[in-house]
Scaffold this motif. Sequence first.
Motif, short mmCIF file in Angstrom:
data_model
loop_
_atom_site.label_atom_id
_atom_site.label_comp_id
_atom_site.label_asym_id
_atom_site.label_seq_id
_atom_site.Cartn_x
_atom_site.Cartn_y
_atom_site.Cartn_z
N MET A 9 10.46 -28.21 -26.16
CA MET A 9 10.68 -28.07 -24.71
C MET A 9 12.16 -27.83 -24.45
O MET A 9 13.01 -28.56 -24.93
N SER A 10 12.49 -26.80 -23.66
CA SER A 10 13.88 -26.48 -23.35
C SER A 10 14.43 -27.47 -22.34
O SER A 10 13.85 -27.70 -21.28
N ILE A 11 15.61 -28.05 -22.67
CA ILE A 11 16.27 -28.95 -21.75
C ILE A 11 17.46 -28.26 -21.07
O ILE A 11 17.91 -28.66 -20.01
N ILE A 12 17.96 -27.20 -21.70
CA ILE A 12 19.01 -26.36 -21.13
C ILE A 12 18.57 -24.91 -21.24
O ILE A 12 18.13 -24.47 -22.30
N LYS A 13 18.69 -24.17 -20.15
CA LYS A 13 18.25 -22.78 -20.18
C LYS A 13 19.20 -21.89 -19.38
O LYS A 13 19.50 -22.17 -18.21
N PHE A 14 19.70 -20.85 -20.01
CA PHE A 14 20.50 -19.81 -19.36
C PHE A 14 19.63 -18.57 -19.23
O PHE A 14 19.09 -18.07 -20.21
N GLU A 15 19.51 -18.06 -18.01
CA GLU A 15 18.70 -16.86 -17.77
C GLU A 15 19.58 -15.78 -17.14
O GLU A 15 19.97 -15.87 -15.99
N ASP A 16 19.91 -14.79 -17.97
CA ASP A 16 20.71 -13.64 -17.53
C ASP A 16 21.96 -14.08 -16.76
O ASP A 16 22.26 -13.59 -15.67
N VAL A 17 22.72 -14.99 -17.38
CA VAL A 17 23.88 -15.60 -16.72
C VAL A 17 25.15 -14.81 -17.00
O VAL A 17 25.47 -14.50 -18.16
N SER A 18 25.88 -14.50 -15.94
CA SER A 18 27.20 -13.89 -16.05
C SER A 18 28.14 -14.65 -15.12
O SER A 18 27.73 -15.12 -14.06
N PHE A 19 29.39 -14.76 -15.54
CA PHE A 19 30.37 -15.45 -14.69
C PHE A 19 31.73 -14.80 -14.86
O PHE A 19 32.19 -14.54 -15.98
N THR A 20 32.40 -14.56 -13.72
CA THR A 20 33.75 -13.99 -13.70
C THR A 20 34.65 -14.89 -12.89
O THR A 20 34.34 -15.23 -11.74
N TYR A 21 35.75 -15.33 -13.48
CA TYR A 21 36.71 -16.17 -12.76
C TYR A 21 37.40 -15.37 -11.67
O TYR A 21 37.51 -14.13 -11.75
N ARG A 22 37.90 -16.08 -10.66
CA ARG A 22 38.64 -15.42 -9.58
C ARG A 22 39.83 -14.67 -10.16
O ARG A 22 40.54 -15.16 -11.02
N ARG A 23 40.03 -13.47 -9.69
CA ARG A 23 41.15 -12.60 -10.04
C ARG A 23 41.07 -12.08 -11.49
O ARG A 23 41.99 -11.39 -11.95
N ALA A 24 40.01 -12.42 -12.20
CA ALA A 24 39.86 -11.91 -13.56
C ALA A 24 39.28 -10.50 -13.52
O ALA A 24 38.44 -10.18 -12.67
N GLU A 25 39.73 -9.67 -14.43
CA GLU A 25 39.26 -8.29 -14.47
C GLU A 25 37.92 -8.17 -15.20
O GLU A 25 37.12 -7.29 -14.90
N LYS A 26 37.69 -9.06 -16.16
CA LYS A 26 36.46 -8.99 -16.95
C LYS A 26 35.69 -10.30 -16.85
O LYS A 26 36.29 -11.36 -16.66
N PRO A 27 34.36 -10.25 -17.03
CA PRO A 27 33.58 -11.48 -17.02
C PRO A 27 33.93 -12.37 -18.21
O PRO A 27 34.18 -11.87 -19.31
N ALA A 28 33.93 -13.67 -17.99
CA ALA A 28 34.11 -14.61 -19.08
C ALA A 28 32.83 -14.73 -19.89
O ALA A 28 32.87 -14.93 -21.11
N LEU A 29 31.70 -14.63 -19.21
CA LEU A 29 30.38 -14.59 -19.85
C LEU A 29 29.58 -13.48 -19.21
O LEU A 29 29.68 -13.24 -17.99
N GLU A 30 28.74 -12.83 -20.00
CA GLU A 30 27.98 -11.70 -19.47
C GLU A 30 26.62 -11.61 -20.16
O GLU A 30 26.52 -11.56 -21.38
N GLY A 31 25.57 -11.64 -19.35
CA GLY A 31 24.21 -11.43 -19.85
C GLY A 31 23.75 -12.49 -20.83
O GLY A 31 23.08 -12.17 -21.82
N ILE A 32 24.05 -13.77 -20.54
CA ILE A 32 23.69 -14.84 -21.47
C ILE A 32 22.25 -15.30 -21.23
O ILE A 32 21.88 -15.73 -20.13
#
Length: 515
Positions: free
Chosen positions: A1-24
């Motif tokens: 059973m999954s206790i942690i699940k990432f579904e198509d997660v992307s995150f970009t910090y403020r003022r950052a040019e590139k995502p820190a995480l993409e398509g997780i």
Amino acid sequence: MSIIKFEDVSFTYRRAEKPALEGINLSVTEGEFLAVMGENGSGKTTLCKLINGIIPHLNGGRLSGTVTVDGCNTRDSSVPELAFKVGMVLDDPDAQLFASTVRHEAAFGPENICLSPAEIEDRVKFALSAAGLDGFEDRNPAALSGGEKQRLSIAAALAMKGSILVLDEPLCRLDTYGVTQVMSVLDDIKKRRGITIVMATHHSEMAARYADRVCILKQGRIAALDTVKSIFANSELPEKYGIRPIKKEIIEITGDMKDKEINEMTEDANCAVYIKNFCFKYDNGAGIENINLSINDNDFIALIGNNGSGKTTLLKSITGLLRPASGDIFIRGRNIRTLSAGEISLEIGYVMQTCDIQLFTGSVFSEVAFALKNMRKQSSFVNHNCGNRGNFRFKKRLTKAEIKKRAEDALNTVGLRCADAFPHALSRADRVKTVIACVLAMGSKIILFDEVDSGSDYKSTLEIMNMAKTLHSNGYTVIFVTHNITLACDYAHRIIRIGRNGVVFDKEQLTTSNE
């Protein structure tokens, strides 16, 4: 059973040019131990912060996709709410420690959820024992060594007894014994309590030994996700993604070594550093004593020892930041008691473990030029081999042209081509290089590195250590503190282990595996 699940997660910090995480897309099974690995900047810390809700609730930015933790969408659950489920240990323990005693630090979380005094006491005892801090209850966290602080951070997280424990580089400040102890504790609570562990780490051996799976991140994306056996079976896969492969044979130098091997020490005016009957005591009674060492010109030394054995204290004493309670330290025959810290800095350069506190100006160039601009006199010992001790030559304040040339030469030596960059925006490796450039610009020929590999990925560590090797080949005396025995054996020509009561081990290596 999954206790942690990432579904198509992307995150970009403020003022950052590139995502820190993409398509997780990632599922962590209940009771699983997942090691998250990759180069600095690959997204490991960001992934950890998404699990306990620091992102997006405290660290703002642009988040898409869904993160589910024990059935809760982290967007809809606050950080305090998630703290009942997720314990978090950051890579910098100083960012988490604020109580006046070790006991109060471990008790802080349970007290804030209004548990009974008896339950709080039981949890504190359990957590401190698990982290190897029995007997530390009344100590001030600020007086602990770096490794002891890290263990206290882990204890504080364990005291909450959540079902998930997320650790961001928890081993980076620990000695070999401390690493083994903490990992054994994590393994034990995983097996006995079924706790789920997600640990970001550069420590290949510990990941291979204790983790169930390894997730490798590369530029914010999942580059590989498989069992430990599959990941480390072929050394080419880890190296491809900047992870140190596991060596088949590692030379072990442990604190239990019974056969001491101490090099004969003689007082020599030509020694780079000579330490005689050195003793230093802190107000709380901790410290080191009976240190006797002779360090020659062009030595390449690995200084090892358990947390709290006095390695950093010794380096700070050599540089004049601390003054010995008794005994003497000589630099090229001159007792540091007669020298100011500024005069010592002309001979000895110090790269601290937390090098960021050595960076405070607006650009890399101004950082390297800062000390040069503030030198009204430059003093250095006369010809180190001529026997004339205590003679100084003085130069007037350096001209702008001289400062510019020395700063540029130092930056070229360390391979930095970003003179206008803001130092704290650089990668960790480049921040370390900036500090190295600062001490090289001063003309220092003895360089002290205090755990510069701590928190660095495999590629960055090799980059810094290869630079140290180049400096040594150019005639510099290099002393580096490390808990990484493999690193010590790969680079050092001499390995010295110290304890609080003196030198335990001092032996030259005829060859290193890096040669």
